[in-house]
Write a protein that holds these residues in place. Structure first.
Motif, PDB file in Angstrom:
ATOM      1  N   SER A   1       0.832  -1.190   0.000  1.00 31.78           N
ATOM      2  CA  SER A   1       0.000   0.000   0.000  1.00 31.78           C
ATOM      3  C   SER A   1       0.864   1.235   0.000  1.00 31.78           C
ATOM      4  CB  SER A   1      -0.896   0.023   1.243  1.00 31.78           C
ATOM      5  OG  SER A   1      -1.462   1.278   1.421  1.00 31.78           O
TER       6      SER A   1
ATOM      7  N   ASN B   1       0.209   3.832   1.371  1.00 23.69           N
ATOM      8  CA  ASN B   1       0.141   4.416   2.693  1.00 23.69           C
ATOM      9  C   ASN B   1       0.451   3.422   3.792  1.00 23.69           C
ATOM     10  OD1 ASN B   1      -0.652   7.048   1.850  1.00 23.69           O
ATOM     11  ND2 ASN B   1      -2.619   6.187   1.310  1.00 23.69           N
TER      12      ASN B   1
ATOM     13  N   GLU C   1      -3.335   7.309   6.050  1.00 29.65           N
ATOM     14  CA  GLU C   1      -4.473   8.223   5.923  1.00 29.65           C
ATOM     15  C   GLU C   1      -5.342   8.242   7.168  1.00 29.65           C
ATOM     16  OE1 GLU C   1      -6.487   6.839   2.487  1.00 29.65           O
ATOM     17  OE2 GLU C   1      -5.410   8.160   1.127  1.00 29.65           O
TER      18      GLU C   1
ATOM     19  N   SER D   1      -3.448  -0.603  -1.771  1.00 27.54           N
ATOM     20  CA  SER D   1      -4.341   0.524  -1.946  1.00 27.54           C
ATOM     21  C   SER D   1      -4.363   0.958  -3.404  1.00 27.54           C
ATOM     22  CB  SER D   1      -3.895   1.692  -1.067  1.00 27.54           C
ATOM     23  OG  SER D   1      -2.709   2.267  -1.583  1.00 27.54           O
TER      24      SER D   1
ATOM     25  N   SER E   1      -3.620   3.636  -4.830  1.00 23.79           N
ATOM     26  CA  SER E   1      -2.536   4.518  -5.250  1.00 23.79           C
ATOM     27  C   SER E   1      -1.381   3.782  -5.908  1.00 23.79           C
ATOM     28  CB  SER E   1      -2.023   5.308  -4.039  1.00 23.79           C
ATOM     29  OG  SER E   1      -1.632   4.427  -3.007  1.00 23.79           O
TER      30      SER E   1
ATOM     31  N   LYS F   1     -11.652   6.312 -10.879  1.00 23.07           N
ATOM     32  CA  LYS F   1     -12.099   7.337  -9.943  1.00 23.07           C
ATOM     33  C   LYS F   1     -13.620   7.328  -9.865  1.00 23.07           C
ATOM     34  CE  LYS F   1     -11.880  12.358  -9.223  1.00 23.07           C
ATOM     35  NZ  LYS F   1     -11.297  13.626  -9.737  1.00 23.07           N
TER      36      LYS F   1
ATOM     37  N   ASP G   1      -9.678  14.741  -1.555  1.00 24.38           N
ATOM     38  CA  ASP G   1      -9.093  13.440  -1.887  1.00 24.38           C
ATOM     39  C   ASP G   1      -9.949  12.689  -2.889  1.00 24.38           C
ATOM     40  OD1 ASP G   1      -6.968  13.689   0.101  1.00 24.38           O
ATOM     41  OD2 ASP G   1      -8.547  13.396   1.596  1.00 24.38           O
TER      42      ASP G   1
ATOM     43  N   ILE H   1     -11.547   9.455  -4.656  1.00 22.37           N
ATOM     44  CA  ILE H   1     -12.007   8.133  -4.220  1.00 22.37           C
ATOM     45  C   ILE H   1     -11.801   7.169  -5.389  1.00 22.37           C
ATOM     46  CG2 ILE H   1     -13.956   6.753  -3.419  1.00 22.37           C
ATOM     47  CD1 ILE H   1     -15.188   9.296  -2.306  1.00 22.37           C
TER      48      ILE H   1
ATOM     49  N   GLU I   1     -10.472  -0.178  -1.518  1.00 24.83           N
ATOM     50  CA  GLU I   1     -11.088   1.060  -1.979  1.00 24.83           C
ATOM     51  C   GLU I   1     -10.620   2.232  -1.116  1.00 24.83           C
ATOM     52  OE1 GLU I   1     -15.298   0.595  -1.925  1.00 24.83           O
ATOM     53  OE2 GLU I   1     -15.314  -1.092  -3.333  1.00 24.83           O
ATOM     54  N   SER I   2     -10.692   3.429  -1.663  1.00 28.08           N
ATOM     55  CA  SER I   2     -10.344   4.622  -0.893  1.00 28.08           C
ATOM     56  C   SER I   2     -11.378   4.855   0.209  1.00 28.08           C
ATOM     57  CB  SER I   2     -10.299   5.844  -1.806  1.00 28.08           C
ATOM     58  OG  SER I   2      -9.390   5.662  -2.872  1.00 28.08           O
ATOM     59  N   TYR I   3     -10.989   5.613   1.236  1.00 27.86           N
ATOM     60  CA  TYR I   3     -11.925   5.957   2.300  1.00 27.86           C
ATOM     61  C   TYR I   3     -12.993   6.905   1.774  1.00 27.86           C
ATOM     62  CZ  TYR I   3      -8.619   3.919   5.606  1.00 27.86           C
ATOM     63  OH  TYR I   3      -7.813   3.051   6.284  1.00 27.86           O
ATOM     64  N   ASP I   4     -14.253   6.623   2.090  1.00 29.97           N
ATOM     65  CA  ASP I   4     -15.346   7.458   1.606  1.00 29.97           C
ATOM     66  C   ASP I   4     -15.690   8.545   2.622  1.00 29.97           C
ATOM     67  OD1 ASP I   4     -16.769   6.233   3.638  1.00 29.97           O
ATOM     68  OD2 ASP I   4     -17.825   4.843   2.319  1.00 29.97           O
TER      69      ASP I   4
END
Length: 473
Positions: free
Chosen positions: A53, A55, A87, A331, A333, A341, A415, A417, A433-436
Motif C-alpha cells: 500500500s 500508505n 491516511e 491501496s 494509489s 475514480k 481526496d 475516491i 477502496e479509498s476511504y469514503d
C-alpha cells in the motif's frame, strides 16, 4: 445532494515459522532494503503473499494483517511512512498536522501544548454494535485500547437550527425535531423496520422485500423532514440514492443504530471513539500481528510490483531486492491502471477555542447536515466532510462552517475516491477502496471483509470468531 458531516520495528519468529502451511508477507513499504532480504533468507521463506500500500500501515492494511496473523498466516509488514496509520493516522504533536499540510506552526505553544493534540486525518466514529467492534473483540485488540462514548449526535435542519438526535424515550417525546403527529408516523415507521422479517409476510404491512424506501415513506406518511432524518441521521447515508433502493438495504442500518444505542447502559449516542484518537486502531492491529509472529518495518519504500510472464504477480521490489509473493493486496494509489475514480471527498479540519454552538457544550459530537477529537485544554477540533459535487469543494462545506462558528485554523483537503476495476483473480492483485465520506467504519469493514475473501477464498465469519474468542476468555 450529499449530506455534510461535521464530526517497532518488531521481529519475532515463532517455532513453526519454517513449517507453516501458508506464509503471508505484507510488504507495505521501510528504509533498509537489505533487511527484508536477510530476514527471508534467514528463515528460508517460500513464495509469499504480499500486501502493499502506498500508505502502508493504514487501518485497512493493519486490520488485514492482524486478521491473517491470528488465522495462522505469517506477516511481513512494511510502511514508507515513519508512523502508523497513514491516511487514518492521528497527528500528534500539533506541529505534525501543520507539516502534513505543508505548513509551519510559528509558535509551538500557540494552541496550548502540542503533545496534547491528536487530530484525525480521516474522521470516523465506531458504531457500538458494528463490524469494527466485532473485529476488535474477535482479535482481542480491545485489550490495547480505551474508548469513550461520543456525547451526542445532532442533525441540522434548514435554517441552520441544530437538533439533538433523541437518545432516550423521554428525549424523543420532548424534542422539537418533529411535530406531534409526525413523531407518531415516525414511531410507526421505526416499529415496522425493527419487526420486519422478509420470511414472515405478516410483518410486511403491504411492503414486500422488493419495495423501495420511497414506497415505505409514502406508506407511513413521512414528510421530507422525517425522510431526511431517517436516511441521514439514523441510517447514515451520505446521499439520497437509497430512497429508490430496496428496503432490505436500509432496514439493517436502522437496526444497527438502535442496537448500538442500546449496547451500553447510559449511552448518549451509538458511537464509540478511541480515547487517544483513531491512530490507536491501526497500532492496535499492528501490535496484534506482531504478537502472532508478524514483522513490521517503517520507512520502507516499495518501488515496483513485479509480474510474471503469465500476468500474475510474483513479488514486490524495494531498491535492488525483490520479495517474492504469490498475492499482493494494496491501496488504489499503487495500481493506477487497475482502478477508476468514483468521486471525491472534501475534508476540513478546524481548530477552535469554543464548542460547536447549539450542542449543549458537548466536547464530542456528530452533526449531520442532510442533502472530535482530542485537543489541548480549552480548544476544540471540528472536522467537516462531504462528497464533492461541484468545482468548488470548499464552498460545499459553507453550511458546516456556519454551523461550527469561528475557527482559529483550517486545514482543507480534497481526496480522490478510487475503486478497483476487477476482483483481482486474474493477476492475484487485490486492491482496497479509498476511504469514503461516511461518518463511521462500516463501509471500511465491508471492504476489509471483501478483500479478505478475495485473497484467501474464505468468508470472514465475525460472529463465529467472537464466540470462540469469548470462550477462550
Amino acid at each position: 445532494m450529499s449530506s455534510v458531516i461535521i464530526h517497532m520495528e518488531y521481529f519475532w519468529i515463532n517455532d513453526d515459522f519454517e513449517n507453516a502451511d501458508h506464509v503471508l508477507t505484507i510488504v507495505l513499504q521501510s528504509d533498509d532494503a537489505d533487511y527484508a532480504k536477510r530476514i527471508c533468507e534467514a528463515v528460508h521463506l517460500p513464495p509469499l503473499i504480499s500486501i502493499t500500500s502506498r500508505n502502508g500501515t493504514g487501518l485497512k492494511e493493519c486490520i488485514l494483517s492482524g486478521l491473517m496473523s491470528v488465522s495462522g498466516k505469517k506477516v511481513l509488514h512494511m510502511d514508507r511512512n515513519d508512523y502508523y496509520g497513514a491516511e487514518s493516522a492521528s497527528m500528534s504533536p500539533l506541529s505534525k498536522l501543520y507539516e502534513h499540510f505543508g505548513r509551519t506552526l510559528d509558535a509551538p505553544d500557540k494552541f496550548g501544548r502540542g503533545k496534547d493534540w491528536n487530530v484525525d486525518l480521516v474522521p470516523k466514529f465506531i458504531m457500538a454494535n458494528g463490524m469494527l467492534v466485532k473485529m476488535l473483540i474477535m482479535t482481542k485488540v480491545t485489550r490495547y485500547l480505551d474508548f469513550k462514548n461520543i456525547e451526542g449526535s445532532y442533525v441540522c435542519k434548514s435554517g441552520g437550527k441544530v437538533y439533538k438526535v433523541p437518545a432516550t424515550e423521554k428525549e424523543a417525546l420532548t424534542s422539537s425535531l418533529m411535530g406531534f403527529f409526525e413523531k407518531r408516523r415516525f414511531r410507526n415507521l421505526l416499529i415496522w423496520m425493527m419487526n420486519y422479517n422478509e420470511k414472515d409476510q405478516s410483518t410486511w404491512q403491504g411492503l414486500p422485500p422488493s419495495s423501495t424506501m420511497r414506497e415505505a415513506y409514502t406508506k407511513f406518511g413521512c414528510d421530507g423532514n422525517t425522510q431526511d432524518f431517517t436516511g441521514h441521521a439514523l441510517c447514515l447515508y451520505t446521499n439520497d440514492e437509497y430512497i429508490d433502493r430496496p428496503i432490505l438495504e436500509t432496514i439493517p442500518r436502522a437496526r444497527l443504530y438502535r442496537e448500538s444505542m442500546s449496547r451500553f447502559d447510559g449511552a448518549k449516542s451509538p458511537y464509540l471513539y478511541p480515547l487517544y484518537g483513531l491512530g490507536e486502531l491501526p497500532q492496535g492491529f499492528a501490535r496484534l500481528s506482531a504478537i502472532y509472529g508478524g514483522t513490521y518495518m517503517l520507512d520502507k519504500p516499495v518501488d515496483e510490483i513485479v509480474y510474471g510472464e503469465d500476468g500474475k504477480v510474483v513479488g514486490v521490489r524495494s531498491g535492488d531486492d525483490v520479495a517474492k509473493a504469490k498475492i499482493v493486496i494494496g491501496s488504489p494509489s499503487y495500481f493506477s491502471e487497475k482502478v477508476k475514480k468514483s468521486g471525491q471527498v472534501v475534508r476540513a479540519i478546524c481548530l477552535m477555542d469554543h464548542p460547536v454552538p447549539q450542542t449543549s457544550n458537548s466536547s464530542s459530537c456528530q452533526i449531520i447536515i442532510p442533502g472530535n477529537q482530542v485537543a489541548s485544554n480549552g480548544k476544540y477540533v471540528a472536522i467537516c466532510s462531504t462528497t464533492v459535487e461541484t468545482g468548488n469543494p470548499e464552498a460545499e462545506l459553507k453550511v458546516a462552517f456556519d454551523t461550527i462558528g469561528p475557527v482559529l485554523e483550517k486545514f482543507l483537503s480534497v481526496d480522490d475516491i478510487f475503486v478497483p476495476t476487477d476482483d483481482g483473480s486474474s493477476t492475484n492483485v487485490f486492491i482496497t477502496e479509498s476511504y469514503d465520506a461516511s461518518s463511521h467504519f462500516e463501509t471500511t469493514c465491508v471492504d476489509v471483509a471483501n478483500v479478505y475473501k478475495r485473497a484467501t477464498g474464505e468468508e470472514l465469519d465475525l460472529d463465529k470468531a467472537m464466540e470462540s474468542s469469548e470462550e477462550e476468555q
